[in-house]
Design a protein around this motif. Structure first.
Motif, PDB file in Angstrom:
ATOM      1  N   VAL A   1      65.189  19.086  42.707  1.00 18.54           N
ATOM      2  CA  VAL A   1      66.007  20.305  43.144  1.00 18.54           C
ATOM      3  C   VAL A   1      64.854  21.004  43.788  1.00 18.54           C
ATOM      4  CG1 VAL A   1      67.150  22.280  42.837  1.00 18.54           C
ATOM      5  CG2 VAL A   1      67.747  20.628  41.208  1.00 18.54           C
ATOM      6  N   GLY A   2      64.945  21.076  45.160  1.00 15.01           N
ATOM      7  CA  GLY A   2      63.818  21.442  45.962  1.00 15.01           C
ATOM      8  C   GLY A   2      62.431  21.015  45.479  1.00 15.01           C
ATOM      9  N   LYS A   3      61.454  21.453  45.080  1.00 11.91           N
ATOM     10  CA  LYS A   3      60.241  20.964  44.762  1.00 11.91           C
ATOM     11  C   LYS A   3      59.908  20.696  43.136  1.00 11.91           C
ATOM     12  CE  LYS A   3      57.420  25.181  44.961  1.00 11.91           C
ATOM     13  NZ  LYS A   3      56.247  25.708  45.401  1.00 11.91           N
ATOM     14  N   TRP A   4      61.238  21.103  42.422  1.00 15.35           N
ATOM     15  CA  TRP A   4      60.898  21.094  41.153  1.00 15.35           C
ATOM     16  C   TRP A   4      61.947  19.786  40.397  1.00 15.35           C
ATOM     17  CZ3 TRP A   4      61.661  25.638  43.625  1.00 15.35           C
ATOM     18  CH2 TRP A   4      60.642  26.539  43.645  1.00 15.35           C
ATOM     19  N   THR A   5      61.476  19.387  39.334  1.00 17.24           N
ATOM     20  CA  THR A   5      62.061  18.202  38.724  1.00 17.24           C
ATOM     21  C   THR A   5      62.811  18.693  37.469  1.00 17.24           C
ATOM     22  OG1 THR A   5      60.628  16.791  39.669  1.00 17.24           O
ATOM     23  CG2 THR A   5      61.963  15.978  37.907  1.00 17.24           C
ATOM     24  N   HIS A   6      64.070  18.487  37.346  1.00 17.63           N
ATOM     25  CA  HIS A   6      64.903  18.727  36.180  1.00 17.63           C
ATOM     26  C   HIS A   6      65.143  17.745  35.338  1.00 17.63           C
ATOM     27  CE1 HIS A   6      65.287  22.300  38.957  1.00 17.63           C
ATOM     28  NE2 HIS A   6      65.892  22.893  37.711  1.00 17.63           N
ATOM     29  N   TYR A   7      65.166  17.809  33.797  1.00 15.63           N
ATOM     30  CA  TYR A   7      65.311  16.811  33.009  1.00 15.63           C
ATOM     31  C   TYR A   7      66.757  16.918  32.404  1.00 15.63           C
ATOM     32  CZ  TYR A   7      61.081  14.759  34.521  1.00 15.63           C
ATOM     33  OH  TYR A   7      60.199  13.968  35.161  1.00 15.63           O
ATOM     34  N   LYS A   8      67.474  16.013  32.026  1.00 16.00           N
ATOM     35  CA  LYS A   8      68.655  16.212  31.442  1.00 16.00           C
ATOM     36  C   LYS A   8      68.859  14.829  30.292  1.00 16.00           C
ATOM     37  CE  LYS A   8      73.459  15.892  32.158  1.00 16.00           C
ATOM     38  NZ  LYS A   8      74.582  17.136  32.377  1.00 16.00           N
ATOM     39  N   ARG A   9      69.377  14.868  29.276  1.00 16.93           N
ATOM     40  CA  ARG A   9      69.720  13.759  28.574  1.00 16.93           C
ATOM     41  C   ARG A   9      70.550  12.886  29.074  1.00 16.93           C
ATOM     42  NH1 ARG A   9      69.389  14.783  22.466  1.00 16.93           N
ATOM     43  NH2 ARG A   9      71.477  13.961  22.526  1.00 16.93           N
ATOM     44  N   ASP A  10      70.531  11.608  29.019  1.00 18.11           N
ATOM     45  CA  ASP A  10      71.421  10.600  29.377  1.00 18.11           C
ATOM     46  C   ASP A  10      72.231  10.435  28.083  1.00 18.11           C
ATOM     47  OD1 ASP A  10      72.997   8.113  30.118  1.00 18.11           O
ATOM     48  OD2 ASP A  10      71.408   7.550  31.465  1.00 18.11           O
ATOM     49  N   GLU A  11      73.215  10.786  27.873  1.00 14.64           N
ATOM     50  CA  GLU A  11      74.261  10.795  26.742  1.00 14.64           C
ATOM     51  C   GLU A  11      74.814   9.523  26.382  1.00 14.64           C
ATOM     52  OE1 GLU A  11      74.122  12.972  24.386  1.00 14.64           O
ATOM     53  OE2 GLU A  11      73.222  14.763  25.456  1.00 14.64           O
ATOM     54  N   ARG A  12      75.260   8.836  27.559  1.00 16.46           N
ATOM     55  CA  ARG A  12      75.623   7.463  27.412  1.00 16.46           C
ATOM     56  C   ARG A  12      74.477   6.455  27.054  1.00 16.46           C
ATOM     57  NH1 ARG A  12      74.982   2.870  29.729  1.00 16.46           N
ATOM     58  NH2 ARG A  12      73.563   3.484  31.216  1.00 16.46           N
ATOM     59  N   ARG A  13      73.548   6.552  27.424  1.00 18.53           N
ATOM     60  CA  ARG A  13      72.179   5.871  27.042  1.00 18.53           C
ATOM     61  C   ARG A  13      71.869   5.791  25.563  1.00 18.53           C
ATOM     62  NH1 ARG A  13      70.058   0.788  29.058  1.00 18.53           N
ATOM     63  NH2 ARG A  13      67.584   1.238  28.471  1.00 18.53           N
ATOM     64  N   ILE A  14      71.852   7.199  25.259  1.00 18.22           N
ATOM     65  CA  ILE A  14      71.593   7.730  23.708  1.00 18.22           C
ATOM     66  C   ILE A  14      72.728   7.067  22.840  1.00 18.22           C
ATOM     67  CG2 ILE A  14      71.326   9.481  22.302  1.00 18.22           C
ATOM     68  CD1 ILE A  14      70.132  10.954  24.579  1.00 18.22           C
ATOM     69  N   ALA A  15      73.733   7.161  23.280  1.00 17.53           N
ATOM     70  CA  ALA A  15      75.093   6.561  22.428  1.00 17.53           C
ATOM     71  C   ALA A  15      74.726   5.024  22.522  1.00 17.53           C
ATOM     72  CB  ALA A  15      76.383   6.797  22.950  1.00 17.53           C
ATOM     73  N   GLN A  16      74.250   4.329  23.526  1.00 16.93           N
ATOM     74  CA  GLN A  16      74.045   3.161  23.543  1.00 16.93           C
ATOM     75  C   GLN A  16      72.934   2.776  22.730  1.00 16.93           C
ATOM     76  OE1 GLN A  16      72.707   1.450  27.290  1.00 16.93           O
ATOM     77  NE2 GLN A  16      73.860  -0.449  27.044  1.00 16.93           N
ATOM     78  N   LEU A  17      71.962   3.529  22.387  1.00 20.14           N
ATOM     79  CA  LEU A  17      70.740   3.345  21.531  1.00 20.14           C
ATOM     80  C   LEU A  17      71.279   3.372  20.136  1.00 20.14           C
ATOM     81  CD1 LEU A  17      67.905   3.179  20.704  1.00 20.14           C
ATOM     82  CD2 LEU A  17      67.854   5.665  21.004  1.00 20.14           C
TER      83      LEU A  17
END
Length: 110
Positions: A86-102
């Motif tokens: 977002v602009g010059k900043w990087t934002h991080y969010k959990r990937d819930e689908r991948r975590i459920a797969q794990l």
């Protein structure tokens, strides 16, 4: 989940390696409830929809920005978080689908 939707051994190994570090595990846990776990004053994006800016994560964990970025990069390579610019900043969010797969893969293989 079907067997074809389970992680490969290589993907599972990458995810477990990423979670083997206590700080990375804590970051992933905090990202589960971003509004509760981070001071989001001045946030330029919705932490639930887009994720939490590295600056806010770094302020919470108290480590150098480069260390936090490296930890988040490891979680991203393992597929456990997604990065959004977002602009010059990087934002991080959990990937819930991948975590459920794990979780499903662990339940199926262990």
């Amino acid at each position: 989940m079907t067997e074809s939707s389970l992680m490969t051994d290589s993907e599972l190994s990458d995810a477990l390696r990423a979670l083997a570090n206590p700080t990375r595990l804590q970051l992933l846990s905090w990202l589960r409830e971003p509004e509760r776990n981070f001071s989001l004053e001045g946030a330029i994006a919705d932490p639930v929809e887009v994720g939490v800016c590295v600056t806010h994560i770094q302020a919470r964990v108290g480590l150098a920005q480069s260390t936090v970025s490296a930890y988040l990069g490891e979680l991203q390579r393992a597929g456990l978080v997604r990065a959004t610019r977002v602009g010059k900043w990087t934002h991080y969010k959990r990937d819930e689908r991948r975590i459920a797969q794990l979780v499903a893969t662990l339940g199926h293989t262990l």
